[in-house]
Structure formats: C-alpha cells, structure tokens
Design a protein around this motif. Structure first.
Motif, short mmCIF file in Angstrom:
data_model
loop_
_atom_site.label_atom_id
_atom_site.label_comp_id
_atom_site.label_asym_id
_atom_site.label_seq_id
_atom_site.Cartn_x
_atom_site.Cartn_y
_atom_site.Cartn_z
N UNK A 1 37.82 -44.21 45.78
CA UNK A 1 37.03 -45.43 45.79
C UNK A 1 35.54 -45.21 45.92
N UNK A 2 35.13 -43.97 46.08
CA UNK A 2 33.70 -43.69 46.08
C UNK A 2 33.07 -43.65 47.46
N UNK A 3 33.89 -43.81 48.52
CA UNK A 3 33.34 -43.67 49.86
C UNK A 3 33.10 -42.20 50.13
N UNK A 4 31.90 -41.89 50.63
CA UNK A 4 31.57 -40.50 50.85
C UNK A 4 32.22 -40.00 52.13
N UNK A 5 32.84 -38.80 52.05
CA UNK A 5 33.47 -38.24 53.25
C UNK A 5 32.42 -37.84 54.28
N UNK A 6 31.16 -37.76 53.85
CA UNK A 6 30.10 -37.40 54.78
C UNK A 6 29.65 -38.60 55.60
N UNK A 7 30.26 -39.75 55.35
CA UNK A 7 29.96 -40.94 56.13
C UNK A 7 28.72 -41.66 55.66
N UNK A 8 28.52 -42.86 56.24
CA UNK A 8 27.28 -43.58 55.99
C UNK A 8 27.28 -44.46 54.77
N UNK A 9 28.38 -44.49 54.02
CA UNK A 9 28.40 -45.33 52.82
C UNK A 9 29.85 -45.64 52.52
N UNK A 10 30.19 -46.89 52.44
CA UNK A 10 31.58 -47.17 52.11
C UNK A 10 31.70 -48.33 51.14
N UNK A 11 32.83 -48.35 50.44
CA UNK A 11 33.09 -49.41 49.48
C UNK A 11 34.52 -49.88 49.66
N UNK A 12 34.69 -51.08 50.18
CA UNK A 12 36.05 -51.60 50.42
C UNK A 12 36.75 -51.90 49.10
N UNK A 13 35.98 -52.43 48.15
CA UNK A 13 36.55 -52.73 46.84
C UNK A 13 37.02 -51.43 46.18
N UNK A 14 36.23 -50.38 46.36
CA UNK A 14 36.60 -49.07 45.83
C UNK A 14 37.92 -48.61 46.40
N UNK A 15 38.09 -48.81 47.72
CA UNK A 15 39.34 -48.42 48.37
C UNK A 15 40.52 -49.19 47.78
N UNK A 16 40.29 -50.47 47.51
CA UNK A 16 41.35 -51.29 46.90
C UNK A 16 41.76 -50.69 45.55
N UNK A 17 40.76 -50.36 44.74
CA UNK A 17 41.05 -49.77 43.43
C UNK A 17 41.74 -48.42 43.63
N UNK A 18 41.24 -47.64 44.58
CA UNK A 18 41.82 -46.32 44.83
C UNK A 18 43.28 -46.41 45.23
N UNK A 19 43.59 -47.33 46.13
CA UNK A 19 44.97 -47.46 46.59
C UNK A 19 45.89 -47.88 45.45
N UNK A 20 45.39 -48.80 44.61
CA UNK A 20 46.20 -49.23 43.48
C UNK A 20 46.37 -48.10 42.47
N UNK A 21 45.33 -47.28 42.33
CA UNK A 21 45.42 -46.13 41.43
C UNK A 21 46.52 -45.18 41.88
N UNK A 22 46.54 -44.89 43.17
CA UNK A 22 47.55 -43.96 43.69
C UNK A 22 48.95 -44.50 43.47
N UNK A 23 49.13 -45.79 43.75
CA UNK A 23 50.46 -46.37 43.61
C UNK A 23 50.87 -46.41 42.14
N UNK A 24 49.91 -46.71 41.25
CA UNK A 24 50.23 -46.72 39.82
C UNK A 24 50.59 -45.31 39.35
N UNK A 25 49.85 -44.33 39.87
CA UNK A 25 50.14 -42.94 39.51
C UNK A 25 51.57 -42.58 39.91
N UNK A 26 51.93 -42.99 41.14
CA UNK A 26 53.28 -42.70 41.63
C UNK A 26 54.34 -43.35 40.74
N UNK A 27 54.02 -44.51 40.18
CA UNK A 27 54.97 -45.18 39.29
C UNK A 27 54.98 -44.54 37.91
N UNK A 28 53.80 -44.08 37.47
CA UNK A 28 53.67 -43.55 36.13
C UNK A 28 54.50 -42.28 35.94
#
Lengths: 340, 336
Positions: A265-292
C-alpha cells in the motif's frame, strides 16, 4: 497521465486490476456476482469476505508501522481472541444464546486490548525495540492460546457467533462490513483530525515530537492497543468462520500478510508516512492473489513464492538506489507526492 | 565495540582474586549460565535421573541443528540485523536433500547442493539488504516466503530419506569416556561452533562484525569493509541454515515443507537469551550456546515432568525472552 503515475496508489491499484483481469481471462465468470437467497455470491464477494481479517490486521499494522514500529504478535493475539471466545461460549450455561456471544466477544476484545496495552507498555515505556517487544508475545501467545483451549480445537455451535465471520447483512458479508466500518472510523480519525499527522510526526522523530508538545508516548501506546484490538476482531472472525478455535493455526502468518499489505500500500517501513487506502488495496491484492493461484492451476501452497516475489519487487522499487536510478533517467520537474 | 585487555603491572595472584570483577561483556552470559545451573539444580532435586551427564549430552543431541542456526543468527544480530528466513531455509534444505537423494544422487552431491543453495540464498539476501538498503526484517521475510514456496514446488508431501549414508549418520553414535555417547551431528555442531567462535573473536572479519554493529557509519568512516561484512553475515547465516537443515534432515530422516515452522523464533530467542544485544555490537557466541542449552533444558524439564503440557515450552521461552530483553534494556539504559 504523468500526474497519475506519480500518485502513491497508482502501482498497487494497477497490480490489483491486472490480477483481476488475469482472473477474468482464465475464468470468465470471475466478475459475475449473483443474488441468491438474499445473499450476494461470487468470487469477488469471497475475496472481500476472506480478506476481511487481513484487512483489519493490516489497518492496525499501518498505524503501528507509521510510528516506525512493528507488531509481530497479531497472529498470536488473533488466536487468543478466538480461543477466549470459543472456550467461553462452550463453557457457558447457554452455549447457543445470543447474549452469551455478546459477552464472549466483549471478553475476547477486552483480553486483546490488555495484550495491546502490554505490547505498548514494553515499547513506549520500557523503550524496547518493537520487533523484539512483540516477539515476546508472538512466541508466548500461541502457548497461551493453547493453554486456554487446553490444546484442543474447541468447536462451538452458535448461530449468532457464526454471523460474525460467515453471516450476511443486506446481501453483504458481515465480516467485510465490520472491516470497512473500522476502516472508515480510522480514516476519519486519522485524516479529519490531527491524529494522523501526530502519528506520522512520532514516526519521523519521537523525541522531537515530544519536545514539540506531542504526547509521543501515549500515541505509541495507543497504536499498539488499536493494533491488538484489530487483531482480536480478526481472530473472532476467523474463529467464527470455522466455528472453532484452533490455537495452532488460527491467524498463522497473518502478521506477515498484514505487513505485506501495508508495504504494498505504499506505507514506508521507516515510519512517518502512511496510507490507509493503500493498505485497503494491498489487503485486497493479497487476497486476490491467494484466489488467483489455484485458479490458474498452480498448487495453492505456492502462494508463498508469489508473495516473496511481490515483497522483493515492492522493496526494490521503494529502495533509494532504484529510485535514484529512475530519477536520473527521467529528470522531470520534481512534484512531491503527497501522502494519501 | 572493542575489547580492552589492558595489561598493567602484574599484581600478586591474591590481589587479582580480590580485585576481580568480571568484565561487563561477560555479565549477560553469566546470568544465562546461572539460570541454566539453577534449572538443572531444580530439575535434579525434583526428578530422578535429571542430573545424569547423559541428559546434558542429550541437550546437545536434540538441539544440534539449533546450535548451528544460533551461530549464524549471532553473526547477523551482532551487526544489528535479523534473519527471519532460517526456519524456512532449514525446511528447504530438508526438501532438497530428501528429493535429490530420492532421485538417486550420491550423498556428497546432495550435501554440496544443499549447502550451495543455502549460501546462495543468504548471499542474495545480504546483497539486497546492503546495496538496496532494504530493511533486514523485510528482506529476510521475503526469503522466508521464497524458501517455503520453493519447498511446496518440490513437493507438498513429506519425502522419507532412506539413503545409506544419511541413515548411518543419523543412527551413528560417538562414544565418549565414561560410557556416554553423542551423535555425529553433535560433533558437526560443535565444530561449526568452534569455527564460528574463531572467526568472530580471532579474525579481522569478526572484529568488523562488532564494529558494524556498534555503529555502521563509524565503521564505514574507519575504512572497514562494511559491505563485505554485511553481505558476509547473511551468507554465513544462509550456510548455517543449510547445514542445520542437513542435520535436521538426518534427525528426522525426512524432508517436509512444514518442517521447522517457527524455528527462527527459537534461534532468535537462543541468541537473545545468550546475552547478545539486539541492537548489535555486543554479545558472545558462547552465550548463544548457553541460550540453546537453556531452551533445551526447558524442554527436558517439561518432558521429565510429564504433567506439564507442551505449550508451557512456548510460554516459558516467551517469558525468558522477556526477562532477558528487559535486563538488557536496563543495563544499556544505565550505561547511557
């Protein structure tokens, strides 16, 4: 177009759409959603329903990572939540009653908040590195869950409990509604109040934030509590979906999926910047991958291989060296991409 | 971190004994040893036959692979990094070993194949961590997924090992004076440990490992070969994981994708309990050995008791981890 490419969410959304396109090419019925018995059915709905726990955990993880922390214990916390709820229901006088479920859920969430307080205490008060502080609970947590269930897989038969993970409200799965509700509340709190900015400031420099009057310790503490809360609710969903508490396997490796979702989702592991919408997309990506993966005829277990490729690709794209290489090749006006 | 072994005017033996205070760097190890002795004391008081030297030797027999893993992990943690991939690499190694042996490879070719693939994975991880500045945590996470995924690609089922050399190694016994015995894998583990200790404490590479862990930028400014060391420690960890995988394959005589799930946690716990600082720069390989033995003792304790369930192992490891992390934190805070 160039503006669009520079949006932080562009690549992850593109990847998700490509994955969906691939699925539709292999199985044309992938996109179809049909109404049956008042429920919506279809692959997309399944992805939403099964992706709800990962999405929830990833939400909590996003805030923790934004403070430059990490929470490895979420899988164990999820297992404990399921164990507490199931053991409580199975041991109560009226195991099929709705009131039992309400108190079981309250109890499980309460326990998880306590665990979150514990993690936050170790990190914010003792100043122990987050990865180690939560490693303690990650190691001991599954043991605790087994202690609660006495090493058995505790099964419950309760229609009200089943609703949480497998039920439908207004044709949509309850699980994803809960996850989206938590998402909405978090997004409003983080982006319509100063909370999100404060969390980011703690992630950038806790000491400077403290000197600037931000309650760095309280904020750090709170995000761990929130993360454990999310993990607990996710654990309840998993337990409800299977009507059982499996101390060993419930939420196994969910921490890694959640971290992966956050990173995609584009949140940096170094902290200080986050994107909740990105996380939503990321989670859906992982689940879709698992289905694919099973859909296109690869054994489901090979999932890990693809996840590894995704992690490596995302990390390399985020690494300073690769970014510098890209930048030098395309010396266009530098527009600073704002956080979503 | 450098050791200052300052030799002053030689005082008398008595003066030395009287004025002796153990160097700070041995304190955490001393705590681990004290705890180990305490647990053994308690065990021998409670259970008959606990104090038998063979029980001590069995700690090595049952944890030989963990000791080998711990050696590699100590190198990584001393530089301030972490390696989450070791458990998966162990599983991958058992799979490669079992499948190549099944395909009729000679044992020596199998061993070489396993060691080379483990080392290669470790090197790749190190390169990504150093040159692309990816956090060790996330890079090793990727390798963890990669190795597990490769396991499943080889086979989803468990593969038995029936090759003569491996079974002979697994069932072999090395007699020790006094009627005691250990397995050949213990010998391998002890040799790995000795080599590791030599590299870490006696060579330029080892000194640089401590320097990088103390402060990477200082080490860089001092002209030390930071790149070599940072890639090197992950290579060592990969090699150790592969070797541990071979020992594990011999221990269980099978290859299976679900082998060694969560073993990275045991390895990290052993290193931390052994007194190595997770921020890097401070710690001893000896401590790791005692950490491994302590984890083994907990398991022995539980199996001797019989009434305690297996999950107490996890809970007590977590508790120990907590205690040592808090102690470390207090010690470093006081020094700062």
């Amino acid at each position: 177009m160039r503006e669009l490419v520079r949006r932080p969410l562009f690549w992850s959304t593109l990847a998700l759409l490509l994955l969906i396109a691939l699925n539709t090419a292999v199985t044309p019925s992938f996109l179809s959603v049909r109404l049956q018995d008042g429920h919506l059915y279809g692959s997309l709905i399944d992805i939403l329903r099964n992706g709800a726990p990962v999405l929830l955990v990833a939400l909590g993880m996003t805030l923790v990572i934004a403070t430059r922390g990490i929470d490895l214990s979420v899988g164990a916390v999820a297992a404990i939540a399921g164990a507490v709820a199931c053991v409580y229901i199975a041991g109560s006088d009226r195991p099929a009653a709705t009131s039992t479920v309400v108190s079981a859920v309250a109890l499980a969430v309460g326990v998880c908040i306590l665990l979150g307080l514990w993690n936050g205490f170790l990190v914010s008060v003792f100043g122990i590195q987050p990865i180690i502080a939560t490693l303690v609970l990650m190691t001991a947590g599954r043991g605790l869950a087994m202690l609660i269930t006495d090493g058995q897989i505790t099964t419950v038969v309760n229609p009200a409990f089943k609703v949480l993970g497998a039920g439908f409200v207004a044709t949509l799965p309850v699980a994803i509604l809960i996850a989206l509700a938590v998402f909405a509340v978090t997004a409003v709190l983080a982006r319509r109040t100063a909370l999100g900015m404060l969390i980011e400031s703690v992630g950038i420099n806790p000491e400077a934030s403290r000197l600037a009057g931000v309650r760095a310790r309280t904020i750090t503490w709170t995000v761990y509590v929130f993360c454990a809360f999310c993990a607990g609710v996710a654990g309840l969903m998993i337990a409800s979906n299977t009507s059982a508490a499996d101390a060993n396997n419930a939420g196994l490796w969910i921490e890694l999926d959640a971290i992966l979702a956050v990173v995609i989702g584009g949140t940096s592991l170094a902290g200080g910047k986050f994107s909740l919408l990105g996380t939503l997309v990321g989670a859906m990506f992982i689940q879709t991958l698992a289905t694919t993966i099973p859909t296109i005829g690869i054994p489901a277990e090979a999932n890990y291989l693809f996840k590894a490729v995704v992690v490596i690709a995302v990390c390399l794209l985020q690494s300073p060296r690769v970014r510098a290489a890209f930048r030098s090749r395309r010396p266009v006006s530098t527009v600073k991409a704002g956080a979503a | 971190m450098t050791t200052s072994t300052s030799v002053t005017v030689s005082p008398t033996f008595l003066d030395r004994v009287r004025g002796y205070s153990p160097p700070r760097r041995y304190l955490p190890v001393a705590a681990t040893v004290a705890l180990l002795i305490g647990m053994f004391g308690a065990g021998s008081l409670r259970y008959q036959g606990f104090a038998d030297p063979q029980v001590v030797l069995n700690l090595f027999v049952d944890n030989a692979f963990l000791l080998v893993l711990g050696v590699g992990m100590t190198f990584v943690i001393l530089t301030g990094g972490i390696d989450l991939s070791v458990g998966s690499v162990v599983a991958l190694s058992t799979m490669i070993a079992a499948s190549t042996l099944q395909a009729g490879w000679p044992a020596i070719a199998t061993i070489i194949a396993v060691l080379v693939s483990g080392t290669l994975l470790g090197t790749l991880m190190g390169l990504v961590i150093h040159y692309f500045e990816v956090q060790p945590f996330i890079a090793s996470l990727a390798v963890m997924f990669l190795a597990r995924g490769l396991c499943y690609l080889i086979s989803v089922e468990s593969i038995p090992i029936r090759e003569a050399g491996f079974t002979a190694f697994a069932q072999g016994s090395v007699p020790l004076p006094g009627g005691y015995h250990v397995t050949p894998s213990v010998v391998v583990a002890v040799v790995v440990f000795a080599i590791g200790a030599w590299v870490l404490h006696m060579t330029r590479f080892g000194r640089t490992v401590y320097a990088v862990g103390g402060s990477e930028s200082s080490a860089h400014l001092m002209g030390l070969r930071v790149a070599l060391v940072k890639v090197g420690v992950y290579t060592i960890s990969g090699l150790c994981s592969a070797l541990a995988g071979l020992l594990f394959a011999a221990y269980t005589l099978s290859g299976y994708s679900l082998h060694a799930v969560g073993m990275e946690l045991d390895a990290i716990a052993a290193v931390v309990i052994g007194g190595t600082l997770l921020t890097g720069g401070r710690g001893l390989l000896l401590g790791t050995m005692f950490g491994v033995l302590l984890l083994g003792t907990i398991q022995t304790f539980i199996s001797f008791d019989g009434t305690l369930s297996s999950w107490w192992t996890k809970i007590s490891i977590g508790t120990l981890l907590l205690i040592f992390v808090v102690i470390q934190r207090l010690l470093t805070r006081r020094q700062n």
